[in-house]
Scaffold this motif. Structure first.
Motif, short mmCIF file in Angstrom:
data_model
loop_
_atom_site.label_atom_id
_atom_site.label_comp_id
_atom_site.label_asym_id
_atom_site.label_seq_id
_atom_site.Cartn_x
_atom_site.Cartn_y
_atom_site.Cartn_z
N GLU A 27 0.83 -1.21 0.00
CA GLU A 27 0.00 0.00 0.00
C GLU A 27 0.86 1.25 0.00
OE1 GLU A 27 -2.78 -0.09 3.25
OE2 GLU A 27 -3.65 -1.98 2.58
N ASN A 28 1.93 1.24 0.79
CA ASN A 28 2.83 2.39 0.82
C ASN A 28 3.48 2.63 -0.53
OD1 ASN A 28 2.26 2.80 3.53
ND2 ASN A 28 4.06 1.70 4.25
N ASN A 31 1.14 4.14 -3.04
CA ASN A 31 0.75 5.53 -2.78
C ASN A 31 1.93 6.48 -2.66
OD1 ASN A 31 -2.26 5.58 -2.46
ND2 ASN A 31 -1.74 3.88 -1.10
N THR A 34 0.99 9.79 -4.05
CA THR A 34 -0.30 10.33 -3.64
C THR A 34 -0.08 11.51 -2.70
OG1 THR A 34 -1.30 8.14 -3.80
CG2 THR A 34 -2.49 9.78 -2.53
N TYR A 37 -0.31 11.54 1.46
CA TYR A 37 -0.32 10.17 1.99
C TYR A 37 0.77 10.00 3.04
CZ TYR A 37 -0.21 5.09 2.20
OH TYR A 37 -0.25 3.79 2.65
N ARG A 38 0.40 9.39 4.15
CA ARG A 38 1.36 9.09 5.22
C ARG A 38 1.63 7.59 5.25
NH1 ARG A 38 2.83 13.07 8.45
NH2 ARG A 38 1.62 14.96 8.39
N ARG A 39 2.89 7.26 5.41
CA ARG A 39 3.35 5.86 5.44
C ARG A 39 2.69 5.11 6.59
NH1 ARG A 39 8.30 3.31 7.96
NH2 ARG A 39 8.69 1.50 6.63
N LYS A 40 2.21 3.89 6.30
CA LYS A 40 1.59 3.04 7.31
C LYS A 40 2.62 2.07 7.87
CE LYS A 40 -2.94 3.01 5.13
NZ LYS A 40 -3.95 2.16 4.46
N LEU A 64 0.11 5.67 11.42
CA LEU A 64 0.58 6.53 10.33
C LEU A 64 1.86 7.23 10.77
CD1 LEU A 64 -2.78 8.14 9.16
CD2 LEU A 64 -1.61 6.14 8.24
N SER A 89 3.91 12.79 -0.33
CA SER A 89 3.83 11.71 0.67
C SER A 89 5.15 11.64 1.44
CB SER A 89 3.54 10.37 0.00
OG SER A 89 4.68 9.91 -0.69
#
Length: 130
Positions: A27-28, A31, A34, A37-40, A64, A89
């Motif tokens: 997902e990171n 994105n 994007t 967007y913040r890294r999970k 996050l 991001s």
């Protein structure tokens, strides 16, 4: 619970946790471009049973990253402010690729442990049948 079943449970929990880690990393990576967007990330947690560690792990809550978002200069972007900047991001592609490789290798190690335990269990059953 027998040692063989504990070993199987530990390896299965490890594979599940690494699969979740790989999903978050994917997902990171998806994105990276994007805006906002913040890294999970998620940490592993031990599974406890009656106050005793079971050898199993699970993924903790997804968090996050609070690292500052990259400021991108593009005055033509629809999210750009008066100075022509917008928040990108905070995903670092090199870190994500390294995390993905580590998760893949850990998953494979847990899979080998599961297979070896299964083979030992099968061999033990064969010995007991004789």
């Amino acid at each position: 619970m027998s040692d063989l079943s504990q070993s199987l449970s530990a390896s299965v929990s490890g594979m599940k946790a690494q699969a979740t880690r790989l999903r978050l990393t994917s997902e990171n990576i998806a994105n990276t471009d994007t805006p906002g967007y913040r890294r999970k990330t998620a940490a592993f947690e031990r599974v406890m049973n009656a106050g005793q560690t079971t050898g199993q792990v699970k993924m903790g809550d997804v968090k996050l990253s609070q690292t500052a978002l990259e400021r991108v200069y593009d005055p033509t972007h629809p999210l750009a402010d008066d100075t022509g900047h917008y928040d990108g991001s905070n995903v670092d592609l090199m870190i994500e690729i390294a995390d993905a490789r580590e998760a893949q290798r850990s998953y494979e190690a847990n899979l080998r442990m599961f297979d070896q335990t299964r083979q030992m269990s099968s061999s033990l059953r064969d010995l007991l049948r004789r």
